[in-house]
Write a protein that holds these residues in place. Structure first.
Motif, PDB file in Angstrom:
ATOM      1  N   TYR A   1       1.937   0.198   5.357  1.00  0.00           N
ATOM      2  CA  TYR A   1       1.717   1.149   4.300  1.00  0.00           C
ATOM      3  C   TYR A   1       3.848   2.240   4.057  1.00  0.00           C
ATOM      4  CZ  TYR A   1       1.186   4.455   8.033  1.00  0.00           C
ATOM      5  OH  TYR A   1       0.836   5.198   9.244  1.00  0.00           O
TER       6      TYR A   1
ATOM      7  N   PHE B   1      -4.526   7.129  -2.385  1.00  0.00           N
ATOM      8  CA  PHE B   1      -3.817   5.701  -2.556  1.00  0.00           C
ATOM      9  C   PHE B   1      -3.624   4.130  -3.053  1.00  0.00           C
ATOM     10  CE2 PHE B   1      -8.149   4.602  -0.853  1.00  0.00           C
ATOM     11  CZ  PHE B   1      -8.112   3.426  -1.826  1.00  0.00           C
TER      12      PHE B   1
ATOM     13  N   TRP C   1      -2.427   0.153  -4.218  1.00  0.00           N
ATOM     14  CA  TRP C   1      -1.863  -0.442  -3.846  1.00  0.00           C
ATOM     15  C   TRP C   1      -0.585  -1.451  -4.902  1.00  0.00           C
ATOM     16  CZ3 TRP C   1      -2.653  -3.455   0.396  1.00  0.00           C
ATOM     17  CH2 TRP C   1      -4.157  -2.884   1.548  1.00  0.00           C
TER      18      TRP C   1
ATOM     19  N   LEU D   1       0.359  -1.343   0.112  1.00  0.00           N
ATOM     20  CA  LEU D   1      -0.212  -0.411   0.211  1.00  0.00           C
ATOM     21  C   LEU D   1       0.706   1.047   0.317  1.00  0.00           C
ATOM     22  CD1 LEU D   1      -2.539   1.552   0.502  1.00  0.00           C
ATOM     23  CD2 LEU D   1      -2.356   0.895   3.374  1.00  0.00           C
TER      24      LEU D   1
END
Ligand code: ATP
Ligand code: MG
Length: 447
Positions: A254, A272, A274, A166
């Motif tokens: 993260y 954000f 991934w 992340l």
């Protein structure tokens, strides 16, 4: 007489999903839907075609998508300017406003479906691709940001996917970005020789997007550029800190990536991605962010929002890379028959088996004919069925069918069973565990 016709092939960058891959897609979609449901998200379906203006306004004029990737066309019947949707958020937000969905409080929504972007096709980058997305409308705190991120983590866990990490950032609000932008432009102007043509073009229109560049020659420059995080005010910082606290408390790993700015204009505060290293250059499998100003931009009451979109093709690739076995489609019973009367019996038995919750495949004729018993039995073996039911003239005359287990290791037994008892017999065999390989779960037999 008939001349050889030229073959028609699919549009470049638009893929067929063939039956061999379908079980993997089903596994992904079923898992994602049940995870979304477990957090209280409801499904929404919007049209694939919308007015071009919707995307231009939502996504922003100086973005890859609106500048060069949209499939736009004029409706020849009435002159409307239309576009195949390049992403899902704009349509969902339009629907929420149009139907006043958020009038009785915030909404948690999810969608899935094809998106269209005129990109250069390459691994992980297609012109039609599928997204699975969620939008939470009407929530303002960092709690919902954390929920969306943790929902993704649960999906990766349920799919058995590790190797997805992340990356997190906050891009503040418009005012904060404005102050950063002035410094950023000054910084890039002082280094104008290092900028490529695209960056020069974006310098005054959308300098933040320069930070997103994939040009290796510009990496040192963008790494040393003024960081938006340093320009955030108290409220934006508190939101970001609040999010990190919840993630930390829930053991969500993260990294804060100050260069993560996202390609679409409507984002604010939390963004954000991934990312995985297993897919080469196209490693982002899910991207999301907060878009508090968007609904007001569309003429709705000021209402905060946040969402994410996953690229399903990339996740399927990742599932394959991690060795997720694609379960071949299997049925319970393959019906073999010879002669017209036997065929009629096979049709009736097939319907009764399906009434009992079993999957049954009836042997049907091809241009080569119906096939001998022997060739039909080969098809039965190849189908992955647990049992073959065989009906020939003798069986019709005797009012029976022959049931043959196709998965018993020790010599395949064949049993003669009265026609009216065949369904019960097969269900008993499957539920009673005589067929050890069978996945009992999808047998819903109610005597
Ligand atoms: P990229 O930087 O790779 O172009 P993007 O910022 O354009 O990504 P989004 O608009 O945020 O991507 O879309 C969300 C996700 O959808 C991406 O992270 C990716 O997994 C997937 N995706 C985007 N464009 C494509 C495409 N052309 N083909 C396949 N998947 C895509
Ligand atoms: Mg893109």
């Amino acid at each position: 007489m008939s001349e050889k016709k030229e073959k028609i092939v699919a549009i470049k960058g638009m893929n067929d999903i063939l039956p061999a891959d379908a079980p993997l897609w089903e596994l992904f979609e079923n898992t994602a839907e049940s995870v979304l449901k477990s957090y209280g998200y409801q499904k929404i379906v919007t049209p694939i075609v919308e007015e071009t203006g919707l995307f231009a306004r939502a996504i922003g004029a100086v973005t890859d998508i609106v500048e060069k990737e949209m499939y736009s066309f004029t409706d020849s019947m009435n002159g409307d300017q239309l576009t195949l949707r390049p992403e899902g958020t704009a349509g969902v937000v339009r629907a929420v406003i149009e139907h006043n969905l958020a009038y009785d409080g915030p909404k948690r929504l999810w969608y899935k479906g094809p998106m269209f972007r005129h990109e250069r096709p390459q691994r992980g980058r297609y012109r039609q691709f599928f997204q699975f997305g969620a939008e939470a409308i009407g929530f303002s705190g960092p709690d919902i940001d954390a929920e969306l991120i943790m929902l993704c983590r649960r999906l990766w866990d349920d799919l058995g996917l590790d190797n997805i990490r992340l990356e997190l950032n906050s891009i503040g609000n418009a005012e904060e970005r404005q102050r950063h932008r002035a410094d950023l432009i000054a910084y890039f102007e002082a280094n104008i020789d290092v900028l490529d043509a695209e960056a020069k073009r974006r310098l005054h229109a959308n300098p933040l997007r320069i930070l997103d560049t994939k040009n290796p020659a510009m990496q040192d420059l963008v790494n040393a550029a003024p960081k938006l995080l340093d320009y955030l005010g108290g409220e934006s910082l508190a939101h970001f800190e609040g999010l990190k606290q919840i993630l930390d408390a829930n053991n969500v790993q993260y990294t804060v990536n100050p260069r993560l700015v996202r390609g679409l204009d409507y984002y604010n505060r939390t963004v954000f991605e991934w990312v995985t290293d297993l897919l080469g250059a196209q490693g982002t499998v899910c991207a999301g962010g907060r878009y508090d100003p968007l609904i007001e931009t569309f003429g709705g009451k000021p209402t905060p929002g946040i969402g994410f979109a996953m690229g399903i093709e990339r996740l399927i690739e990742l599932m394959k890379a991690q060795g997720e076995p694609a379960e071949p489609a299997q049925c319970d019973v393959y019906l073999v028959h010879q002669g017209e009367d036997a065929q009629m019996k096979a049709f009736i038995l097939g319907e009764r088996l399906r009434d009992a919750g079993l999957d049954a495949v009836l042997h049907c004729a091809t241009p080569a004919g119906a096939g001998s018993f022997k060739s039909q039995m080969k098809k039965a073996d190849g189908s992955g069925a647990a049992f073959a039911v065989i009906i020939g003239a003798d069986e019709v005359a005797g009012g029976v069918v022959a049931v043959k287990s196709l998965r018993e290791a020790e010599g395949q037994q064949q049993t003669s069973v009265p026609f009216d008892e065949a369904v019960d017999f097969i269900v008993d065999q499957i539920v009673g565990g005589h067929d050890h390989d069978h996945d009992h779960e999808h047998v819903h037999y109610h005597p």
